[in-house]
Scaffold this active site. Structure first.
Site, mmCIF file in Angstrom:
data_model
loop_
_atom_site.group_PDB
_atom_site.id
_atom_site.type_symbol
_atom_site.label_atom_id
_atom_site.label_comp_id
_atom_site.label_asym_id
_atom_site.label_seq_id
_atom_site.Cartn_x
_atom_site.Cartn_y
_atom_site.Cartn_z
ATOM 1 N N ASP A 11 25.213 73.214 -24.309
ATOM 2 C CA ASP A 11 24.975 74.656 -24.027
ATOM 3 C C ASP A 11 23.529 75.244 -24.650
ATOM 4 O O ASP A 11 23.195 75.131 -25.610
ATOM 5 C CB ASP A 11 26.104 75.716 -24.961
ATOM 6 N N ASP A 130 37.408 76.156 -13.940
ATOM 7 C CA ASP A 130 37.992 76.363 -14.886
ATOM 8 C C ASP A 130 39.283 76.853 -14.657
ATOM 9 O O ASP A 130 39.838 77.825 -14.034
ATOM 10 C CB ASP A 130 37.088 77.583 -15.720
#
Lengths: 253, 212
Positions: A11, A130
């Protein structure tokens, strides 16, 4: 034999690797180029950068980061997070990314998948899905970090994305993400069984057994973030374990 | 020491940045080339490529690359085709139609078709190869062990008419030709520029051949 791929995910925000839970309490965790190099030398099969900065300036920093990483890391590099236009994709590919991962923008306008894969080839278009369970054997696509239910069935959406030209699906379970109690195997099986293209399992890896489970349930690759960051397991440990289970992996000397 | 110059053909589609980075890392000086005659100034050329066969073939033909690349090969200079660039070496491809390739090597490009849904298409990821015997395969895979893994991503595979060209075989649902090496023509279905240290060794071997 084709190996199962292990993919560390970094990330990144403002040019740095960040760690945190659910996008809060972000902590600086190093230089992405150095971290990527480290994973590369440890035998990662690919690297994913997930850009979690939303601003325009942040985006330019990420392009720069990709450029620097691609000069030193000679395995496939995927970049995801906030990619909206063909121009965004072109910039990242020109900087040295091998694939881009499309998420909300593809849900909003599925045609971007077709346009992007026609232009750059299906091998570089990953569609990130997702998914969150809404009832038994039924998962919906969520956007905005799992906060908004689109009402779209995750299996149906994955099939559509594949038809439009996605080269692979990055399937994240929003229920399992951050829990460390394993990938959502039923979700994985449902999506993988309905597709011809490869599926990358994501969300929930916490123990070594989780990786062999994902293989059994149809994953072509497994993504993990915190597990690698916190050095709970190394790439080599996971690969040795998979090999002991007769699952083929690429090993390096 | 002067760096060996290698031409990298840019035909507007693919991501050629990875190839450029890898060549530079291996000590060569890569030069992006987008018009055919320029390649004649180089001792080594790479035809990279990702994407679909048809548009790439059309573009190369339109720009006049077809004839020049054949002349270049006939002059004995080193050529390396990667992935789609490798497939373009062959006579024809059935990707979304029926397209003529460069026909440097006789053979066809066909789609993977499996009844087994666990064999995903594209064939994507790291797979091991069996290196063929022979002097050209030896040059291409110098200092690389048999059954080493390389990074693949493709839905079509090549079927050469003549086994003589084949420098390695890979298996995915069936055995297919994963690379060729014959005299001055090298090509691989896998991406040496994305195959870690082992892939870089192949590019270094190529650069060395060019420098000879």
């Amino acid at each position: 034999m084709l190996g199962i791929r292990l993919i560390p995910c970094l990330d990144v925000a403002k040019g740095r690797v960040v760690k945190g839970t659910n996008f809060v309490n972000l902590r600086d965790a190093g230089d992405p180029v150095e971290v990527a190099e480290q994973y590369y030398s440890e035998g990662a099969d690919e690297i994913v950068f997930l850009d979690i900065t939303a601003t325009h300036e942040g985006r330019n920093t990420t392009v720069d980061l990709v450029r620097k990483t691609a000069e030193k890391v000679f395995i496939p590099l995927t970049v995801g997070g906030g990619i909206r236009t063909i121009e965004d994709i072109r910039n990242l590919l020109n900087a040295g990314a091998d694939k881009v991962s499309l998420n909300s923008s593809a849900v909003k306008d599925p045609e971007i998948i077709r346009k992007a894969s026609d232009k750059f080839g299906i091998q570089c278009i990953v569609v990130a899905v997702d998914a969150k369970k809404v009832r038994e054997y039924k998962w919906n696509v969520f956007v905005h970090g799992g906060r908004i239910d689109t009402g779209i069935d995750a299996v149906v959406w994955s099939e559509k994305a594949a038809k439009l030209g996605a080269g692979e699906i990055l399937l994240t379970s929003m229920d399992k993400d951050g829990t460390k109690d394993g990938y959502d195997l039923e979700l994985l099986k449902a999506v993988s069984n309905s597709l011809e293209i490869p599926v990358i399992a994501s969300g929930g890896a916490g123990k070594i057994e989780h990786f062999s489970q994902a293989c059994e349930y149809g994953a072509s690759a497994m993504l993990a973030a915190s597990l690698f960051h916190y050095k709970k397991l190394t790439i080599k440990e996971i690969k040795d374990y998979l090999e002991s289970k007769n699952i083929f992996v690429r090993t390096i000397n | 020491m002067q760096r060996t110059k290698i031409a990298v053909i840019d035909y507007g589609f693919g991501n050629i940045k990875s190839v450029i980075n890898a060549l530079r890392y291996c000590g060569a000086e890569p030069c992006i080339v987008d018009s055919p005659l320029k390649i004649l100034n180089f001792g080594g050329t790479i035809l990279p490529g990702v994407g679909a066969f048809g548009p790439a073939a059309d573009f190369l033909k339109l720009k006049g690359f077809y004839k020049i690349i054949r002349d270049y090969v006939n002059s004995g200079k080193m050529l390396y085709g990667i992935c789609l660039g490798f497939q373009l070496f062959f006579t024809r491809s059935y990707e979304n139609g029926n397209y003529e390739g460069l026909d440097i090597i006789s053979g066809e490009v066909k789609k993977f078709e499996f009844g087994d849904k666990t064999l995903k298409i594209p064939h994507m990821g790291w797979n091991d190869i069996s290196i063929a015997e022979g002097v050209y395969a030896e040059k291409m895979f110098y200092s690389i062990n048999n059954r080493e893994n390389f990074y693949f991503v493709h839905s079509y595979y090549v079927v050469p008419e003549n086994f003589l060209y084949v420098s390695s075989i890979c298996e995915y649902g069936l055995k297919f030709c994963s690379s060729v090496a014959y005299e001055n023509v090298w090509g691989s279905q896998f991406h040496p520029e994305k195959s870690g240290k082992e892939g870089l060794k192949i590019l270094s071997n190529f650069i060395n051949e060019v420098g000879k």
